[in-house]
Design a protein around this motif. Structure first.
Motif, short mmCIF file in Angstrom:
data_model
loop_
_atom_site.label_atom_id
_atom_site.label_comp_id
_atom_site.label_asym_id
_atom_site.label_seq_id
_atom_site.Cartn_x
_atom_site.Cartn_y
_atom_site.Cartn_z
N GLU A 174 2.92 2.89 38.99
CA GLU A 174 3.64 3.07 40.17
C GLU A 174 3.28 2.40 41.34
OE1 GLU A 174 6.31 5.20 40.06
OE2 GLU A 174 5.77 5.69 37.84
N SER A 175 2.09 1.80 41.27
CA SER A 175 1.58 1.16 42.51
C SER A 175 1.94 -0.45 42.51
CB SER A 175 0.01 1.05 42.44
OG SER A 175 -0.63 0.41 41.63
N GLY A 176 2.52 -0.77 41.12
CA GLY A 176 2.80 -2.11 41.07
C GLY A 176 1.93 -3.15 40.37
N MET A 177 0.68 -2.44 40.20
CA MET A 177 -0.65 -3.15 39.64
C MET A 177 -0.33 -3.73 38.24
SD MET A 177 -4.45 -1.58 40.70
CE MET A 177 -3.73 0.08 41.05
N LEU A 178 0.25 -2.76 37.52
CA LEU A 178 0.55 -3.32 35.79
C LEU A 178 1.63 -4.45 35.96
CD1 LEU A 178 -0.11 -2.41 33.21
CD2 LEU A 178 1.64 -0.91 33.10
N ASP A 179 2.72 -4.19 36.77
CA ASP A 179 3.55 -5.07 36.71
C ASP A 179 3.21 -6.65 37.19
OD1 ASP A 179 6.57 -6.04 36.71
OD2 ASP A 179 6.34 -6.43 38.88
N ALA A 180 2.16 -6.54 38.12
CA ALA A 180 1.55 -8.09 38.77
C ALA A 180 0.72 -8.53 37.64
CB ALA A 180 0.85 -7.58 39.88
N MET A 181 0.00 -7.48 36.75
CA MET A 181 -0.91 -7.99 35.88
C MET A 181 -0.19 -8.66 34.48
SD MET A 181 -3.22 -4.34 35.68
CE MET A 181 -4.27 -5.03 34.44
N VAL A 182 1.10 -8.11 34.31
CA VAL A 182 1.86 -8.70 33.28
C VAL A 182 2.34 -10.08 33.74
CG1 VAL A 182 4.24 -8.50 32.28
CG2 VAL A 182 2.65 -6.39 32.37
N LYS A 183 2.79 -10.11 34.93
CA LYS A 183 3.37 -11.62 35.44
C LYS A 183 2.07 -12.52 35.44
CE LYS A 183 7.32 -9.47 38.55
NZ LYS A 183 7.75 -9.36 39.85
N ALA A 184 1.05 -12.17 35.90
CA ALA A 184 -0.10 -12.94 35.80
C ALA A 184 -0.27 -13.51 34.25
CB ALA A 184 -1.43 -12.40 36.57
N LEU A 185 -0.22 -12.36 33.39
CA LEU A 185 -0.45 -12.91 31.98
C LEU A 185 0.68 -13.94 31.61
CD1 LEU A 185 -1.50 -9.87 29.85
CD2 LEU A 185 -2.68 -11.71 30.13
N MET A 186 1.72 -13.73 31.75
CA MET A 186 3.33 -14.65 31.81
C MET A 186 3.13 -15.68 32.31
SD MET A 186 6.17 -11.91 32.16
CE MET A 186 7.53 -13.05 31.30
N ALA A 187 2.06 -15.87 33.06
CA ALA A 187 1.92 -17.39 33.62
C ALA A 187 0.88 -18.11 32.96
CB ALA A 187 1.54 -17.14 35.15
N ILE A 188 0.09 -17.12 32.38
CA ILE A 188 -1.06 -18.00 31.74
C ILE A 188 -0.83 -18.08 30.02
CG2 ILE A 188 -3.65 -17.33 30.91
CD1 ILE A 188 -3.92 -15.66 33.43
N VAL A 189 -0.18 -17.16 29.56
CA VAL A 189 0.04 -17.21 28.04
C VAL A 189 1.22 -18.31 27.89
CG1 VAL A 189 0.85 -15.93 25.91
CG2 VAL A 189 -0.95 -14.98 27.67
N PRO A 201 -1.73 -0.27 27.16
CA PRO A 201 -0.32 -0.51 28.24
C PRO A 201 -0.24 -1.86 28.72
CG PRO A 201 -1.93 1.29 28.68
CD PRO A 201 -2.46 0.54 27.56
N LEU A 202 -1.33 -2.68 29.11
CA LEU A 202 -1.05 -3.79 29.60
C LEU A 202 -0.30 -4.87 28.58
CD1 LEU A 202 -1.55 -6.32 31.50
CD2 LEU A 202 -3.83 -6.33 30.63
N ILE A 203 -0.83 -4.69 27.40
CA ILE A 203 -0.17 -5.56 26.23
C ILE A 203 1.24 -5.07 26.17
CG2 ILE A 203 -0.26 -6.44 23.86
CD1 ILE A 203 -2.52 -7.35 25.69
N GLY A 204 1.39 -3.89 26.28
CA GLY A 204 2.79 -3.31 25.81
C GLY A 204 3.71 -3.62 27.00
N ALA A 205 3.22 -3.54 28.08
CA ALA A 205 4.08 -3.87 29.23
C ALA A 205 4.27 -5.62 29.25
CB ALA A 205 3.53 -3.84 30.65
N PHE A 206 3.47 -6.47 28.97
CA PHE A 206 3.70 -7.70 28.59
C PHE A 206 4.53 -8.07 27.57
CE2 PHE A 206 2.33 -11.37 26.32
CZ PHE A 206 2.43 -12.54 27.47
N SER A 207 4.43 -7.28 26.45
CA SER A 207 5.47 -7.65 25.19
C SER A 207 6.78 -7.24 25.74
CB SER A 207 4.86 -6.91 24.18
OG SER A 207 3.52 -7.40 23.84
N VAL A 208 7.10 -6.17 26.34
CA VAL A 208 8.40 -5.51 26.71
C VAL A 208 9.42 -6.89 27.45
CG1 VAL A 208 9.59 -3.98 28.17
CG2 VAL A 208 7.74 -3.26 26.61
N LYS A 209 8.35 -7.42 28.22
CA LYS A 209 9.01 -8.80 29.11
C LYS A 209 9.79 -9.56 27.67
CE LYS A 209 8.14 -7.39 33.02
NZ LYS A 209 9.11 -7.01 34.06
#
Length: 446
Positions: free
Chosen positions: A315-330, A364-372
């Protein structure tokens, strides 16, 4: 992408993992305090002064875990009650009466006994029952005794795929829908059956190896001698075996066939009925409930409070920001398969996590990343569900000390013997899951 929110999210995940690995803080304290501190920092990063919103974040997160916690409060006592009445012992004894004992059979029996004992969801009880029961046979038939805790540990993991198992309930709490644990259980079942077959093949191999070395020569044991190792207690109810088995089968049928009925009510019904038909004295019923209640801590509250971590991160947006950071790296071509890469290395990776941080920080992090990349969260949870490395990590599974002590080997011996075999089974499971379509958004043949 807010890089500061992403960094805060990764820092929160790392701090929770480290304090739990180092045993600097209890699970309950870590899940209650650390995400709240992060929540205040997140508001400062986003220049918001609406601190009241943190309560809504907590409420949203706990709302995803409360029904799973309720189920745990009734399902675990139910199966512990069934174990106390002797239901599982009687099933095991029925099997042992009809087999001729040999080294390969002993190793296969190890798989079966451990799987049956794990039906109550208690790792400790599986080691306490299975190893003392079978170790004398391993010694008499000259089977490498390191095989015993290895087989039992893998069997524990295999049988974590039941709708009431604490591991499954942790995984199901990540999917916000009714009957999530039953749904995951049914979808994972082909992979579960595959691993059981693999473990039976491994068991036969070790048994045949002992037999070929002369382990069966001039060694005999009667079925009566083996059955004599089972001891009754004041709670044993052999005369209720049929009723208890019928009730358990009915509850499992209800979970699968009527998924609209709340899972916690199914086991609440089962628990009160089982208490009533097995123990007519209400004082004894209350004593048993108090006894089983102690086993719920800290697991059930930890599952409930994990919602605080999930709620704040999402809800804070942390997970979404982490996913976007991973997408920039992977690299983009690896994105849709990143969860499978993590799954292939799950055994060594698990050495960096506890069971709770695996399910509530990494998945949850890998899940949110993979959903993208179009991979459903459910598929990611299934793929990362069976964290094999937990069975070589005394941080994630401290009951391993019980296993090695009962078996008479050192922890170093156990880990050296087990690590590569566990990782091999881990890889085989991922390959099977991909081929069978269990671990893919769509089957390969679709």
């Amino acid at each position: 992408m807010n890089i500061w929110l992403a960094l805060l999210g990764f820092a929160t995940m790392i701090i929770i993992t480290v304090v739990l690995l180092k045993k600097k803080m209890s699970i309950l304290l870590a899940f209650s305090v650390i995400p709240i501190i992060s929540a205040f920092i997140a508001l400062l990063i986003t220049h918001s002064s609406n601190f009241a919103v943190i309560g809504k974040w907590i409420e949203a997160g706990v709302g995803k875990t409360y029904s799973i916690t309720l189920m745990m409060m009734f399902s675990l006592p139910y199966f512990m009650l069934m174990a106390d009445t002797g239901l599982f012992d009687d099933i095991v004894k029925a099997i042992l009466r009809h087999v001729k004992i040999s080294a390969p059979i002993i190793c296969m029996i190890t798989v079966i006994v451990a799987c049956i004992c794990e039906l109550d969801g208690s790792v400790t009880s599986v080691y306490l029952i299975t190893i003392p029961l079978l170790l004398p046979l391993y010694q008499r038939f000259h089977i490498d005794k390191r095989v015993l805790p290895f087989i039992v540990s893998v069997a524990i993991l295999i049988m974590s795929n039941t709708p009431w198992n604490p591991r499954m309930l942790r995984a199901a709490s990540l999917i916000n829908e009714k009957g999530a644990s039953t749904k995951l259980f049914l979808k994972f079942m082909p992979a579960q059956i595959f691993v059981i077959v693999v473990l039976l093949v491994i068991a036969v191999y070790f048994g045949l190896r002992a037999k070929n070395k002369g382990g069966d020569q001039k060694v005999s044991i009667s079925n009566e001698e083996l059955l004599a190792q089972f001891k009754d207690t004041e709670l044993t109810r052999h005369n209720m075996f049929g009723w208890n088995l019928l009730l358990t089968a009915f509850l499992i049928f209800m979970l699968i066939a009527f998924q609209t009925v709340p899972q916690y009510y199914v086991f609440a019904f089962g628990l009160v009925v089982a208490l009533a038909i097995n123990f007519h004295d209400q004082d004894q019923q209350n004593k048993l409930l108090k006894k089983y209640a102690s086993s719920l801590f800290p697991v059930a509250p930890a599952v409930l409070l994990s919602g605080v971590v999930i709620g704040v991160m999402q809800e804070s947006g942390m997970l979404d920001a982490m996913v976007k950071a991973l997408m920039a790296i992977v690299p983009a071509p690896l994105g849709p398969y990143f969860y499978l890469i993590v799954a292939l290395f799950a055994t060594p990776l698990m050495l960096l996590f506890t069971n709770d941080t695996w399910y509530y920080a990494l998945v949850p992090l890998i899940g949110a990343f993979s959903v993208k990349y179009g991979v459903p969260l459910e598929v990611v949870v299934l793929t990362l569900f069976m964290n094999f490395g937990a069975m070589i990590s005394v941080i994630a599974q401290p009951q391993l000390y019980i296993a090695t002590d009962l078996d008479g080997i050192s922890m170093d011996e156990y880990i050296k013997f087990t690590f590569w075999k566990l990782w091999g089974i881990n890889i085989l499971l991922v390959v099977f899951g991909v081929v069978a379509g269990v671990f893919l958004p769509k089957p390969l043949w679709a």
